[in-house]
Structures are given as C-alpha cells and as structure tokens.
Scaffold this motif. Structure first.
Motif, PDB file in Angstrom:
ATOM      1  N   ASN A 294       0.882  -1.200   0.047  1.00 14.98           N
ATOM      2  CA  ASN A 294      -0.034  -0.058   0.208  1.00 14.98           C
ATOM      3  C   ASN A 294       0.698   1.407   0.011  1.00 14.98           C
ATOM      4  O   ASN A 294       0.443   2.309   0.560  1.00 14.98           O
ATOM      5  CB  ASN A 294      -0.918   0.061   1.124  1.00 14.98           C
ATOM      6  N   ARG A 295       1.903   1.077  -0.637  1.00 13.41           N
ATOM      7  CA  ARG A 295       3.017   2.265  -0.795  1.00 13.41           C
ATOM      8  C   ARG A 295       3.414   2.406  -2.117  1.00 13.41           C
ATOM      9  O   ARG A 295       4.017   1.433  -2.731  1.00 13.41           O
ATOM     10  CB  ARG A 295       3.818   2.520   0.244  1.00 13.41           C
ATOM     11  N   MET A 296       3.650   3.614  -2.335  1.00  7.82           N
ATOM     12  CA  MET A 296       4.243   3.954  -3.881  1.00  7.82           C
ATOM     13  C   MET A 296       5.603   4.610  -3.422  1.00  7.82           C
ATOM     14  O   MET A 296       5.444   5.905  -2.768  1.00  7.82           O
ATOM     15  CB  MET A 296       3.561   4.617  -4.911  1.00  7.82           C
ATOM     16  N   THR A 297       6.652   4.241  -3.846  1.00 11.27           N
ATOM     17  CA  THR A 297       8.025   4.969  -3.620  1.00 11.27           C
ATOM     18  C   THR A 297       8.531   5.375  -4.791  1.00 11.27           C
ATOM     19  O   THR A 297       8.840   4.627  -5.680  1.00 11.27           O
ATOM     20  CB  THR A 297       9.084   4.165  -2.695  1.00 11.27           C
ATOM     21  N   ILE A 298       9.009   7.042  -4.831  1.00 10.71           N
ATOM     22  CA  ILE A 298       9.558   7.135  -6.153  1.00 10.71           C
ATOM     23  C   ILE A 298      11.321   7.731  -5.639  1.00 10.71           C
ATOM     24  O   ILE A 298      11.489   8.407  -4.657  1.00 10.71           O
ATOM     25  CB  ILE A 298       9.126   8.421  -6.695  1.00 10.71           C
ATOM     26  N   ASN A 299      12.257   6.957  -6.195  1.00 12.40           N
ATOM     27  CA  ASN A 299      13.689   7.551  -6.182  1.00 12.40           C
ATOM     28  C   ASN A 299      14.291   7.812  -7.232  1.00 12.40           C
ATOM     29  O   ASN A 299      13.886   7.418  -8.291  1.00 12.40           O
ATOM     30  CB  ASN A 299      14.456   5.936  -5.498  1.00 12.40           C
ATOM     31  N   ALA A 300      15.088   8.949  -6.928  1.00 15.81           N
ATOM     32  CA  ALA A 300      16.119   9.257  -8.080  1.00 15.81           C
ATOM     33  C   ALA A 300      17.441   9.454  -7.345  1.00 15.81           C
ATOM     34  O   ALA A 300      17.675   9.819  -6.334  1.00 15.81           O
ATOM     35  CB  ALA A 300      15.382  10.709  -8.430  1.00 15.81           C
ATOM     36  N   ASN A 301      18.468   8.858  -8.164  1.00 11.62           N
ATOM     37  CA  ASN A 301      19.711   8.852  -7.796  1.00 11.62           C
ATOM     38  C   ASN A 301      20.696   9.100  -8.678  1.00 11.62           C
ATOM     39  O   ASN A 301      20.874   8.062  -9.708  1.00 11.62           O
ATOM     40  CB  ASN A 301      20.099   7.694  -7.127  1.00 11.62           C
ATOM     41  N   THR A 302      21.252  10.296  -8.506  1.00  9.75           N
ATOM     42  CA  THR A 302      22.392  10.665  -9.810  1.00  9.75           C
ATOM     43  C   THR A 302      23.511  11.187  -9.112  1.00  9.75           C
ATOM     44  O   THR A 302      23.624  12.050  -8.331  1.00  9.75           O
ATOM     45  CB  THR A 302      21.623  11.974 -10.202  1.00  9.75           C
ATOM     46  N   PRO A 303      24.587  10.259  -9.357  1.00 12.77           N
ATOM     47  CA  PRO A 303      25.836  10.390  -8.384  1.00 12.77           C
ATOM     48  C   PRO A 303      26.316  11.757  -8.623  1.00 12.77           C
ATOM     49  O   PRO A 303      26.825  12.334  -7.558  1.00 12.77           O
ATOM     50  CB  PRO A 303      26.862   9.587  -9.410  1.00 12.77           C
ATOM     51  N   GLU A 304      26.125  12.795  -9.733  1.00 19.58           N
ATOM     52  CA  GLU A 304      26.903  13.876  -9.977  1.00 19.58           C
ATOM     53  C   GLU A 304      25.930  14.977  -9.271  1.00 19.58           C
ATOM     54  O   GLU A 304      26.375  16.024  -9.318  1.00 19.58           O
ATOM     55  CB  GLU A 304      27.324  14.293 -11.246  1.00 19.58           C
ATOM     56  N   VAL A 305      24.938  14.635  -8.859  1.00 14.22           N
ATOM     57  CA  VAL A 305      23.604  15.497  -8.390  1.00 14.22           C
ATOM     58  C   VAL A 305      23.154  15.314  -7.139  1.00 14.22           C
ATOM     59  O   VAL A 305      23.455  16.029  -5.998  1.00 14.22           O
ATOM     60  CB  VAL A 305      22.461  15.463  -9.146  1.00 14.22           C
ATOM     61  N   GLY A 306      22.884  14.107  -6.752  1.00 14.82           N
ATOM     62  CA  GLY A 306      22.233  13.582  -5.260  1.00 14.82           C
ATOM     63  C   GLY A 306      21.186  12.673  -5.430  1.00 14.82           C
ATOM     64  O   GLY A 306      21.101  12.111  -6.418  1.00 14.82           O
ATOM     65  N   GLU A 307      20.377  12.478  -4.336  1.00 16.59           N
ATOM     66  CA  GLU A 307      19.255  11.585  -4.567  1.00 16.59           C
ATOM     67  C   GLU A 307      18.213  12.068  -3.883  1.00 16.59           C
ATOM     68  O   GLU A 307      18.293  13.152  -2.859  1.00 16.59           O
ATOM     69  CB  GLU A 307      19.731  10.349  -3.901  1.00 16.59           C
ATOM     70  N   ALA A 308      16.972  11.472  -4.414  1.00 20.22           N
ATOM     71  CA  ALA A 308      15.705  12.069  -3.396  1.00 20.22           C
ATOM     72  C   ALA A 308      14.835  10.699  -3.375  1.00 20.22           C
ATOM     73  O   ALA A 308      15.060   9.977  -4.166  1.00 20.22           O
ATOM     74  CB  ALA A 308      15.139  12.889  -4.463  1.00 20.22           C
TER      75      ALA A 308
END
Length: 372
Positions: A294-308
């Motif tokens: 019952n959860r949706m997780t959104i990940n962004a991971n960019t080595p030169e920028v960072g992560e969210a």
C-alpha cells in the motif's frame, strides 16, 4: 482603401495571424500580411505556404480596397499607439498611411495580387465541435509529437474520423511514448479516414482556439481547414497542408492487458515526480518507482547531483513491483489532465506502462533501465 478601426481590434487581428508570417528573403511577399477591406470588415491573411491564417475584424469603411504590408512592422506600430482609434488609408500604389492621435506612419506596400491565393480544401463536408473540446484534445496529446525530422510522419498529430462509431480521435507519438484521446463527435461518412496535422498547425490551433464558441473542421486529401466561430460569426480560419505519409499502427504498442491497475491521486503524483526530477540530469534522467504494501516509493539517484526519495500512500496489495521511467514523460500527461485520479497499468519492469483517466484518455510510456 480607407478605414477607421479600434486599436484593440487592429491589434487582435494582427496578433491572430502574425505567427505564420514567413521570413523567407526569397519571397518578400510572405513577410507581409494581406489586408482586404470589404463588406464592413477588414480581413487579415498571412501564410508561409504551408499554413494560412486569416481573421476578420469590424471596421468603419469609407473605401474598400486591398494591399499587403510588412506584418511585424504594422504590429509593432499598433502596439505603440496611444490613441484608441486608428485611421488606415492606402496612398498611391505602394504606400499605406497609419494615423492615430498625433502619430503618423507611412509604410511601403506590395500589391495584393502578388499575395499567394487562398488554399482550396476541395471538400464541402465538415463537422463541428466546441473549441475548448478540440483545444483539450490537442493539449492532452501534442506534447508527445516527435521533432525528429527523419521521422517526418511523427511531426504532427494523427486525426482519425469514424462516422460509424461517432468518434474523433487524436494521437501523437515520438516512439518513446504515445498519447491518445477520443471524443464523441458526429462526423459525415465522407470524412471517414485519418490525416496527419503538422506541428505548426497544432501549435496555432492551441494558441487560437477559445474557451467558448464552435470550430468547424474540414479535411481533404492534402489539406485541413478549421473555422473558429465566435459570437455567431466566422471570424478566424486556419488552413494547413497535411503531412503526406503513413502513420505507424499505434494500437500495436498498447498492452492488451495489465497485471496491476493502480489508482493514484494525480496531483500527489505530479508533485512527488517534480521533486524527484530535481535530482536527475541529462545523463541520468530516470526515476525508480516501487509498489509494495500500500505504498508507492519514488527514487532518483544521480551520482553527480544527489538523490531523492518520496513515498505516497496508495491502495496496492499486489506483489512488490519496481519500474523506471523518464520523469518528464510521466509529468507531461499529468500536467495535461484535469482528473483528480488516474490509473497506472503495469505488467513488469520491461513492458510499457499505461496511464488512463476516467475520460477517454490513454498514454503509453516505455520503461527505462532500473538504476542501481
């Protein structure tokens, strides 16, 4: 020609047609707008030989006539005038005078008979729909148009007319995503078929279609015409050449069935994706979306920028599922829709995903490699 016209009306007419004015030095006449004063109105016409736009405004007419004048120059002059009334008069064979308050201008003109003739649609059959209806259909699809000139048949939207089903469908694709929207519409059988309307005409329609009034549409083998009716009058017309070619069979990319159909709050998903997109780059332009418990997780991971990472509470009780998409490709349809809820249909991490609304909107998006 000798007329008197309100500045705001003159500005409105010039702004309606000025986007299609061509800058081709080999055809100076295409940099001009055709002015035709007759029957109590002033018609503006501009063309680049691919698309033609014309608009009629009411004027006080002392003498009818026609000429062509540099469009951008006349538009610039009109914007700067301080008086609400403008007097326009041809002087000699190659001059046009503009008077407003204490201001006076004289512009060089070219003969009206040198202006390209208006295109003929070669068809009397037409159908009508609300302007805001067509504008919404284009808004929900045009962002998926391809700008790759080597795939010219994708450089526009496909308009499908089906009189038996009583539907008009509009489709756009760039090979990585596809947007489709349908609308109930009474279409004469003579207009059954499909045509590719080029990007420039699509952009002009989105700019000129209003929130009220009716648009009357006509198609022939090589041309399409759109007459925008406001306040009971036919005061704006767009005629465009169609793209000659065969649009790919877009229905082949629509998955026949989905393993998971997930209901999502559109605005919540839109905001979360915008936040995640901040942590992507041109080289790493994907986000990983995981569904579980019952959860949706959104990940962004960019080595030169960072992560969210962002998560949303959803109704999902299926098996754990992860898929990656280009966030901007997800944001485009979400921004174009007005629905409170959307449905995301998935099969697995390698198969196309589908976004549907409660209305007749469908969007197919190809997945990306899941980032490590």
């Amino acid at each position: 020609m000798k007329i008197s016209v309100a500045k705001e009306q003159l500005l409105q007419g010039l702004q309606a047609v000025q986007n299609v004015v061509s800058a081709r030095r080999s055809f100076p006449i295409l940099s001009n707008v055709l002015l035709e004063a007759k029957d109590g109105g002033l018609r503006f016409t501009a063309t680049d030989l691919e698309i033609t736009v014309s608009c009629v405004i009411p004027v006080d007419m002392a003498e009818p006539g026609a000429t062509t004048v540099p469009a951008k120059r006349l538009l610039g002059i009109t914007r700067e005038l301080s008086s609400p009334e403008v007097e326009i008069e041809t002087s000699g064979e190659d001059g046009l005078s503009v008077r407003s308050g204490s201001s006076y201008f004289k512009l060089r003109t070219l003969p009206a008979d040198e202006f390209p003739p208006a295109p003929s649609l070669e068809s009397d059959a037409s159908f009508s729909l609300p302007q805001d209806g067509l504008k919404l259909m284009l808004k929900q699809t045009a962002y998926a148009i391809s700008y790759d000139e080597t795939r010219y048949v994708l450089n526009g939207v496909l308009a499908l007319r089906d009189s038996a089903a009583g539907k008009l469908a509009v489709v756009a694709t760039d090979g990585r995503r596809m947007a489709l929207v349908e609308r109930a519409c009474e279409i004469p059988s003579e207009l059954d078929g499909q045509s590719i309307v080029p990007t420039k005409a699509v952009n002009e329609l989105q700019r000129l279609l209003a929130s009220e009034g009716t648009v009357t549409v006509t198609f022939s083998d090589k041309m399409a015409g759109f007459r925008l009716e406001n306040d009971g009058g036919h005061d704006l017309e767009i005629a465009t050449k169609l793209i000659d070619g065969k649009f790919p069979n877009f229905r082949q990319v629509i998955p026949s069935e989905a393993k998971e159909r997930i209901q999502l709050i559109r605005e919540e998903l839109l905001v979360a994706l915008r936040r995640a997109e901040l942590m992507t780059s041109d080289k790493m332009n994907s986000v990983k979306i995981t569904f579980a418990d019952n959860r949706m997780t959104i990940n962004a991971n960019t080595p030169e920028v960072g992560e969210a990472e962002d998560s949303l509470a959803i109704n999902y009780q299926g098996p754990s599922l992860a898929v990656a998409f280009n966030p901007s490709y997800l944001l485009d349809p979400l921004k174009a829709l007005d629905d409170d809820e959307v449905y995301l249909e998935l099969i697995d991490e390698l198969s196309p995903g589908v976004i549907r609304s409660a209305d007749t909107f469908l969007y197919v998006i190809m997945p990306m490699r899941i980032p490590n």
